[in-house]
Write an enzyme that holds these catalytic residues in place. Structure first.
Site, short mmCIF file in Angstrom:
data_model
loop_
_atom_site.label_atom_id
_atom_site.label_comp_id
_atom_site.label_asym_id
_atom_site.label_seq_id
_atom_site.Cartn_x
_atom_site.Cartn_y
_atom_site.Cartn_z
N ARG A 371 0.86 -1.18 0.00
CA ARG A 371 0.00 0.00 0.00
C ARG A 371 0.89 1.23 0.00
NH1 ARG A 371 -5.06 -2.00 1.19
NH2 ARG A 371 -5.10 -3.79 2.60
N HIS A 431 3.06 -9.59 0.73
CA HIS A 431 2.76 -8.70 1.85
C HIS A 431 4.04 -8.23 2.53
CE1 HIS A 431 0.86 -7.83 5.91
NE2 HIS A 431 0.10 -7.17 5.07
#
Lengths: 701, 513
Positions: A371, A431
């Protein structure tokens, strides 16, 4: 005494434990110790949290029910039972939200002249202002949609606040229409004549709605909002991941409805119409007595002014190690450096990237992005590096939930600049947060690595607690290269030196470490495990904890959110203590500490102990090796464990209670802020002592 | 930024993986920056279908292209791409080389068994030096390749004996394949087949003095797998009893059973019996106290060769010395005239070193000349009348340590033409060589022929020569106290060819000294 560790009674249901977490956030909104606007924020967070929960979790459970999936979860609940429990809990929570806003926060704000008004409360001047605002600003951006035989029920977008209207035309049957409350406009409009009086957008629309339906009589107007299934259905065999995700993003807008929120005051006719048209059950309908879409309060409470209703601003402090230094490589070459965000600033990470992008000796930069922020300096520097002829490899995880579109945008931009972009791996979410810089130095190739528990996102780095590590350790460098080689498909398998990588080695190694503590305890030594994480769900890990606890290992867990382990069961988990911190900053670090008979092994990780992290994601766990940094992490860990202000502890029944308060109030987040300020100050002071003795060579004329 | 000359890339296409190494020199040692072992089974197709499918090659090219990307990240310009058995034994290897060139731009070097062996020996000697065996310790080194078996003796820092036998693991299976289904005890057949080699090796090896056996080569890797021994850095000691126990276990088993028994890949299973057969043969000959597996490998050796750290030159010189020693050892098995050989070697090198401007050749060619000088008369043991032809056969069939078949062919041609006729235009075999090879052979031959003439009588009459080259003249001063009529006559005859090659006629001047 032997336990059947597969027994349902030793596990909580994940959804309920998540709801309890959200409840703890809600309690912060109720907590009078927090400033009023911060309480609005907490309230808003509970609302957006619930939105995601419905879009993903509840949607998933509904699909299971639909598919007649019979398997029970580790706590022994079927999908249907879970759904009913969730609905019950959320109905309770909605009432609590209403009460929180109506009974606690709004009256307090009113006392301090911050008013959320109704049309009836306005003076003439204010009314005229609104009329004008409606005509000039709102009217052009709204489109009424009528529903009748020729016009079927419209496809309402996910989470869109909408007005349902009942109309009457002379001599005909009353019929329905809809108007979306335009999300492009501010939800709360400031009224003239007062700096702190606001009115909600939907109330203005309601007041002047007649002008949209000339010739009709408006009988009823009620706001509502629907939530849809938003879990992307990504075909794992997809040849082109980018295309596949773009396709499923289009589908997300049309996911089946999972929840209807509607004003409590809405007439039965409207409720029935919506329920029928959306094919929802009573359990799916939530009547709101305060305000729909409380998530909009976030923007409201972030507006400038009203500082007295907010936390005293905290500015992330410069890292004393990096402050004033130009050559970050030189420092990292000498020693590992740890950054504790948001107490310490995220700036050095950007500076490091910037230096790498412009350094003639840097050959390659490789980074994972999960992100990123809106106008991301990370992206800017990567583009710059590519323009400067560096080999830039970026893994942009397109499957980062709710950031898919943003990430597609960045991915394309990076690709245009000449970066080698990988759109994640099929079947796995990447991730891990890792950044590798390969530099050609005089004595050969040198690798610099940054790894963190948090994303490369300069905005959230001000709000989330995370720990990042810079290192030039050769073996970690090798591992970082090996990881990127795997991610880029250059290699297929590898042996790791120091990193633990999911879905390959992380879980099994973690369980082995727990086992090792257990063996130590059996040998009569002290077995000690301390963990900080966001979620604890993985059954194998929990079993390992239980076994370790049975054999005498002392286990302290600080788990912010989902946590299905049960502490304090006699003879089983008496040695396990579970705490949860909900504070000003979002607890996001993952710290894993194994005492190892007094020679602690300490790891940081991007991974929580959830099956999705350990099996379906690429994650890393990395060791902290320098003695100084180990000590620092231990200090951080111990302070977190002694927090008695923002910490709740889990009881054997799965509920959370305040920890026993001692006379010394320890708010760990506040103390970390203070420590960061102090250590920067003391660095500055120790430098300025040399300044004082700086001889003056030239006297100004 | 400019290319990084401190780095080397090595790509190796093996039977079950494609390897990439990116290496650099740190403090004089090779250090790997990138190490990728990408699993892809190529050898199986070669073995089963004799050909590698293009589908597989395309997949390999994808992997290679990724490797190229990674090398580009480091701006590497020094790199080498090699393959061994898997591609070498495939019938379509030439098309594969071509496809790889087209799809990746890489020039694939298919190493001969002997080249592979040389690289591994080189790496092995390096680690043996570090191990510091006593000067008395004799070590039998064996390179077990898919197509050949190399046996060498090492003592006091050098290899002094080497012998090549064309019984590699794959070759053995292929040869004996028709018998697999006919016998219940295939292992026994292998041992029987090897017994003739065992007997002749026993005759040439000083078996009782050898205490250590060290095996090397990629084919031996399964030994470690089966015995579940972790890989060590340089040498892995193998429990001899455990290994010998396994010999009994595989009796009366077929490859399929072995495949299941040890959980091996097809390729490994098929190679296990010939490999163990070779072990057993060696242990029957030597009965070593210790058996070690060397981790010496192609990749390390190639990295060493490309990066050439300071120690490389020393190692190279040392290895060249081993080449000379084994050549001498080989020649002595043909009862060569050692003094004559020494004299020719000495004079050849003198001429070679003095005429660098004239021939323009380097140190590797000098080594070839040296070897040719030592071995040139070995054929006399077989046939005095046509000894040059016999010497040629000896060279070609003996596979001298450290030399590729191309180099052996060069040396072979030198010794073939050293005494009577020089290569003529109707000599088809010679003409089929590439022009550069022919010129090289001719240059070295011209020098050797001159040097040979100084010891025409094999009496070591000429102690020294000196060479003086001016623009117009080439004078060779020949030091001898005894008259040299025969030598001068021989010189006149042999210098014709020298003049043909270099365009200058050397003058023979006797100096009485």
């Amino acid at each position: 005494m032997s336990f059947n560790l597969d027994s349902y009674k030793y596990y909580l249901n994940r959804e309920i434990t998540w709801l309890k977490f959200n409840d703890r956030v809600l309690n912060e909104a109720i907590n009078e110790g927090n400033p009023l606007f911060e309480r609005l924020k907490f309230l808003s967070i509970t609302s957006s949290n619930l939105d995601e929960f419905f879009m993903i979790r509840v949607a998933g459970i509904k699909e299971q029910i639909e598919a007649k999936y019979e398997k029970k979860d580790p706590s022994g609940m079927t999908a249907l039972e879970q759904f009913k429990e969730i609905s019950k809990y959320v109905h309770f929570m909605v009432k609590k939200q209403d009460k929180c806003l109506n009974k606690y926060i709004l009256p307090e704000l009113k006392k301090r002249s911050v008013n959320f008004l109704n049309v009836e409360d306005l003076n003439k001047n204010q009314y005229d202002f609104l009329k004008n605002y409606f005509n000039s600003t709102i009217y052009p951006v709204i489109t009424p949609m009528a529903i009748d035989q020729s016009r079927p029920f419209p496809l309402l977008p996910n989470k869109m606040l909408t007005q349902a209207i009942l109309l009457n035309e002379d001599g005909k049957k009353p019929f329905f229409a809809m108007v979306q409350v335009p999300p492009v406009l501010p939800r709360f409009i400031r009224l003239p004549g007062s700096k702190s009086s606001f009115i909600a957008l939907e109330k203005i629309i309601k007041e002047f709605i007649n002008s949209l339906f000339i010739g009709y009589e408006v009988l009823e107007v009620s706001p509502f909002r629907i939530t849809r299934n938003a879990d992307l259905n990504i075909n794992d065999d997809a040849m082109d991941l980018l295309e596949e995700i773009e396709k499923s993003l289009r589908q997300r807008r049309m996911g089946f409805p999972v929840r209807l929120e509607i004003a409590k005051t809405a007439p039965a006719k409207i409720k029935q119409m919506l329920k029928d048209s959306l094919s929802l059950e009573n359990e799916d309908i939530y009547e709101i007595d305060s305000m729909l879409n409380l998530a909009d309060l976030m923007k409201f409470s972030n507006q400038k002014g009203f500082e007295k209703f907010k936390y005293r601003p905290f500015i992330p402090q410069p890292s004393p190690v990096f402050f004033g230094k130009k050559d970050l490589f030189k420092i990292i070459r000498k020693k590992d450096v740890l950054l504790h965000h948001p107490y310490e600033s995220f700036e050095p990470v950007i500076d490091f990237l910037e230096q790498a992008a412009n350094d003639p000796d840097v050959l390659a930069i490789k980074q994972t992005l999960y992100r990123v922020s809106g106008d991301s300096p990370v992206i800017k520097n990567l583009i710059k590096a590519a323009e400067n002829g560096k080999q830039v490899t970026v893994l942009v995880e397109l499957k980062a939930r709710f950031d898919e579109e943003r990430n597609i945008h960045w991915a394309k931009k990076l690709e245009d600049a000449g970066c080698y972009v990988i759109y994640g791996l099929v079947g796995l979410k990447t991730h891990t947060k890792i950044l590798l810089v390969v530099r050609n130095e005089e004595d050969g190739i040198k690798r610099y690595v940054h790894m963190s528990t948090g994303n490369y996102n300069d905005s959230t780095a001000k709000l989330y607690t995370d720990i990042g590590l810079f290192t030039s350790d050769d073996l970690i460098g090798q591992d970082a290269s090996a990881l990127f080689n795997l991610l880029t498909g250059y290699s297929k398998e590898t042996n790791w030196n120091k990193l633990y990588v999911a879905p390959l080695t992380l879980k099994s190694s973690f369980i082995e470490m727990v086992e090792k503590e257990r063996k130590l305890a059996l040998e009569g030594k002290k077995g000690i495990i301390k963990c900080v994480m966001n979620s604890l769900l993985d059954k194998d890990v929990i079993k390992a904890f239980y076994k370790a606890s049975i054999d005498g290992v002392q286990i302290d867990l600080v788990v912010r959110g989902i946590c299905t382990i049960i502490p304090g069961i006699k003879n089983l988990s008496e040695n396990i203590r579970v705490r949860s911190i909900v504070g000003r900053f979002l607890e996001h670090s993952r710290i894993y500490y194994f005492d190892n008979d007094g020679d602690p092994k300490i790891y940081l990780s991007s991974a929580d102990m959830m099956p999705r992290n350990l099996v379906r994601r690429v994650e890393t766990m990395f060791p902290i090796e320098s003695e100084a940094l180990k000590k620092r992490v231990v200090d951080i860990l111990n302070l977190i464990l002694t927090d008695n202000v923002k910490t709740k502890r889990e009881l054997p029944n799965g509920n959370y209670r305040m920890v026993r308060s001692s006379p010394d109030k320890i708010n760990s987040q506040e103390l970390f802020c203070q420590m960061a300020i102090d250590s920067f100050k003391s660095m500055i002071n120790s430098n300025s002592t040399t300044e004082k003795f700086k001889p003056q060579y030239k006297i100004k004329e | 930024m400019s290319a990084n000359s401190k780095l080397a890339g090595i790509i190796y296409i093996a039977s079950e993986s494609i390897y990439l190494r990116i290496a650099q020199i740190v403090n004089g040692n090779i250090k790997y920056i990138e190490k990728i072992d990408y699993p892809i089974v190529i050898g199986k197709e070669t073995y089963k279908k004799r050909k590698i499918s293009f589908k597989r090659i395309n997949k390999a090219c994808d992997i290679l292209n990724n490797f190229i990307k990674l090398m580009n990240e480091y701006k590497i310009e020094n790199y080498k791409t090699v393959a061994t058995t898997a591609i070498r034994e495939s019938e379509n290897s030439e098309y594969i080389v071509d496809q790889i060139k087209i799809k990746t731009g890489l020039d694939l070097n298919i190493l001969e068994d002997s080249e592979e062996k040389n690289y591994i020996y080189l790496d092995l000697i390096k680690s043996l030096d570090a191990k510091k065996y006593g000067p008395q310790d004799k070590i039998l080194i064996t390179y077990i390749g898919s197509g050949s078996l190399g046996i060498a003796l090492y003592q006091n820092g050098n290899i002094f004996f080497s012998q090549n036998i064309r019984i590699g693991t794959l070759k053995l299976t292929e040869t004996l394949a028709p018998l697999i289904t006919k016998t219940p005890n295939f292992f026994e057949i292998i041992l029987e087949f090897l017994s003739s080699f065992r007997k002749s090796l026993k005759n040439i090896l000083p078996a009782e003095e050898i205490n250590y056996v060290i095996a090397c080569g990629k084919e031996i890797d399964i030994t470690r797998t089966i015995l579940e021994i972790p890989k060590k850095n340089d040498f892995t000691q193998i429990d001899l009893d455990a290994l010998k126990n396994l010999f009994d276990k595989i009796e009366f088993k077929n490859p399929d059973q072995i495949h299941k028994m040890f959980n091996l890949s097809d390729y490994e299973a098929i190679n296990l019996m010939p490999l163990f057969g070779v072990y057993k043969m060696l242990f029957d000959i030597v009965d070593p106290k210790k058996f070690l597996m060397s981790e010496a490998n192609l990749l390390d050796s190639l990295a060493y060769e490309i990066l050439k750290p300071k120690s490389f030159k020393i190692l190279q010189d040392k290895y060249n010395e081993s080449i000379i020693l084994t050549t001498k050892n080989l020649a002595s098995r043909f009862y060569y005239d050692e003094e004559h050989a020494l004299s020719v070697e000495k004079h050849s090198l003198k001429i070679f070193d003095s005429l660098k401007k004239l021939h323009g050749l380097g140190s590797r060619e000098r080594l070839l000349l040296r070897v040719a000088s030592i071995i040139h008369d070995a054929g006399k043991a077989i046939n005095i009348k046509n000894h040059a032809e016999s010497s040629y056969y000896i060279v070609k069939e003996s596979e001298i340590l450290g030399l590729s078949s191309r180099e052996l062919n060069i040396i072979g041609n030198i010794v073939r033409y050293h005494s009577g006729n020089t290569p003529a235009l109707n000599d088809q075999e010679f003409l089929s060589l590439p022009v550069t090879e022919r010129v090289l052979i001719s240059k070295l031959l011209a020098i050797l022929r001159l040097a040979d003439s100084f010891d025409r009588a094999h009496d070591n009459k000429v102690k020294n020569i000196s060479v003086k080259l001016s623009k117009k003249n080439l004078i060779i001063y020949v030091e001898s106290i005894i008259p040299t009529y025969l030598e001068k006559w021989s010189f006149e005859v042999k210098s014709e060819f020298f003049e043909e090659v270099f365009g200058i006629k050397p003058d023979f001047r006797r100096v009485i000294k």
